[in-house]
Design a protein around this motif. Sequence first.
Motif, PDB file in Angstrom:
ATOM      1  N   ILE A 154       1.194   2.692   1.480  1.00  0.00           N
ATOM      2  CA  ILE A 154       0.740   1.587   2.321  1.00  0.00           C
ATOM      3  C   ILE A 154       0.833   2.017   3.779  1.00  0.00           C
ATOM      4  O   ILE A 154       1.866   2.532   4.225  1.00  0.00           O
ATOM      5  CB  ILE A 154       1.600   0.328   2.094  1.00  0.00           C
ATOM      6  N   TYR A 155      -0.243   1.799   4.535  1.00  0.00           N
ATOM      7  CA  TYR A 155      -0.302   2.210   5.931  1.00  0.00           C
ATOM      8  C   TYR A 155      -0.477   1.000   6.843  1.00  0.00           C
ATOM      9  O   TYR A 155      -1.307   0.123   6.581  1.00  0.00           O
ATOM     10  CB  TYR A 155      -1.463   3.178   6.158  1.00  0.00           C
ATOM     11  N   GLY A 156       0.271   0.992   7.932  1.00  0.00           N
ATOM     12  CA  GLY A 156       0.141  -0.067   8.925  1.00  0.00           C
ATOM     13  C   GLY A 156       0.947   0.309  10.153  1.00  0.00           C
ATOM     14  O   GLY A 156       1.951   1.027  10.044  1.00  0.00           O
ATOM     15  N   VAL A 157       0.529  -0.168  11.310  1.00  0.00           N
ATOM     16  CA  VAL A 157       1.292   0.061  12.537  1.00  0.00           C
ATOM     17  C   VAL A 157       1.525  -1.283  13.219  1.00  0.00           C
ATOM     18  O   VAL A 157       0.796  -2.247  12.989  1.00  0.00           O
ATOM     19  CB  VAL A 157       0.565   1.027  13.504  1.00  0.00           C
ATOM     20  N   GLY A 158       2.556  -1.340  14.054  1.00  0.00           N
ATOM     21  CA  GLY A 158       2.855  -2.592  14.752  1.00  0.00           C
ATOM     22  C   GLY A 158       3.216  -3.695  13.783  1.00  0.00           C
ATOM     23  O   GLY A 158       3.942  -3.491  12.805  1.00  0.00           O
ATOM     24  N   ASP A 198      -3.832   7.178  -8.076  1.00  0.00           N
ATOM     25  CA  ASP A 198      -2.966   6.637  -7.034  1.00  0.00           C
ATOM     26  C   ASP A 198      -3.733   5.575  -6.246  1.00  0.00           C
ATOM     27  O   ASP A 198      -4.961   5.490  -6.317  1.00  0.00           O
ATOM     28  CB  ASP A 198      -2.510   7.741  -6.081  1.00  0.00           C
ATOM     29  N   VAL A 199      -2.994   4.789  -5.475  1.00  0.00           N
ATOM     30  CA  VAL A 199      -3.604   3.730  -4.660  1.00  0.00           C
ATOM     31  C   VAL A 199      -3.096   3.848  -3.230  1.00  0.00           C
ATOM     32  O   VAL A 199      -1.906   4.067  -2.999  1.00  0.00           O
ATOM     33  CB  VAL A 199      -3.280   2.333  -5.225  1.00  0.00           C
ATOM     34  N   ALA A 200      -3.995   3.717  -2.274  1.00  0.00           N
ATOM     35  CA  ALA A 200      -3.643   3.685  -0.854  1.00  0.00           C
ATOM     36  C   ALA A 200      -4.135   2.371  -0.259  1.00  0.00           C
ATOM     37  O   ALA A 200      -5.280   1.968  -0.490  1.00  0.00           O
ATOM     38  CB  ALA A 200      -4.272   4.860  -0.119  1.00  0.00           C
ATOM     39  N   ILE A 201      -3.266   1.707   0.487  1.00  0.00           N
ATOM     40  CA  ILE A 201      -3.587   0.398   1.067  1.00  0.00           C
ATOM     41  C   ILE A 201      -3.439   0.481   2.582  1.00  0.00           C
ATOM     42  O   ILE A 201      -2.373   0.856   3.090  1.00  0.00           O
ATOM     43  CB  ILE A 201      -2.666  -0.701   0.509  1.00  0.00           C
ATOM     44  N   ALA A 202      -4.504   0.139   3.297  1.00  0.00           N
ATOM     45  CA  ALA A 202      -4.471   0.112   4.759  1.00  0.00           C
ATOM     46  C   ALA A 202      -4.471  -1.332   5.237  1.00  0.00           C
ATOM     47  O   ALA A 202      -5.282  -2.136   4.777  1.00  0.00           O
ATOM     48  CB  ALA A 202      -5.676   0.853   5.326  1.00  0.00           C
TER      49      ALA A 202
END
Length: 305
Positions: A154-158, A198-202
């Motif tokens: 899982i990707y995220g900033v702030g 696989d799974v990637a979540i933005a």
Amino acid sequence: MTSDVKEIFSSDSPPAPAALAAKVRTLAPSMTRSMQLVAEAVAGDPAGCAALTVTGLAERTGTSEATVVRTARLLGYPGYRDLRLALAGLAAHQESGRAPAVTADIAVDDPIADVVAKLAYDEQQTLADTAAGLDTVQLGAAVAAASTARRIDIYGVGASSLVGQDLAQKLLRIGLIAHAHMDPHLAVTNAVQLRSGDVAIAITHSGSTGDVIEPLRVAFDRGATTIAITGRPDGPVSQYADHVLTTSTARESELRPAAMSSRTSQLLVVDCLFIGVAQRTYETAAPALAASYEALAHRHTPRTR
């Protein structure tokens, strides 16, 4: 997933009247100015616009008949006739005794009671808009992919990174391997290790956060199933997303920035995704969750001296 807004929001049936206002708020930022004029008119005065012909609405908004028809189609209706029917339904819904909307922004000198009331209304509106605009077909596909994933990144900033951490810890507690990456370098180096299965979540409200898009692109190129949770479904992030889950574009103010207003919407989508996965994996999720509760139980028991 194409970045074309019309394709992202296309469906077999037009949206329900109650979902029209939410859809206008979500799509308006990506519309041309002339289309925004039409969208703002129908959302602001559904009863008045429902009484107008396509020519009448074009004249009222200072646009063209073609623009009115394009706006209707972008909102999910086959033509203007269908939009008029939805407007009539929305007008009837608004006249059925619903409380008047709170529209004023929070002022620096507002009493705290007014702040509570305004924030509560905005939060409720954001949740309602998100629920109305969430594509359950896309959500179901995302749930199916996450339920059988070997690994979930899982990707995220702030502020979005906090939402990512919330999702990761929930998935971990039901026995799935999930990691939330806040550092953009670690996000990319981890994305390189992903593969099919696989799974990637933005998670990005703007849909254009480079530090979130880059690892999602890498994951996409590596064959992982990719999911974008965003308030801008026409943004660059959608180019690398197999599934797009749209959040509400909440109203911002000086004292309520986008990072704050988008979080409520993102958390609802994350909760829907998590519950869907827990349902699909119940036989393994239930004992895993029970084990996690048991492991932490002693930390919540008052100690005796």
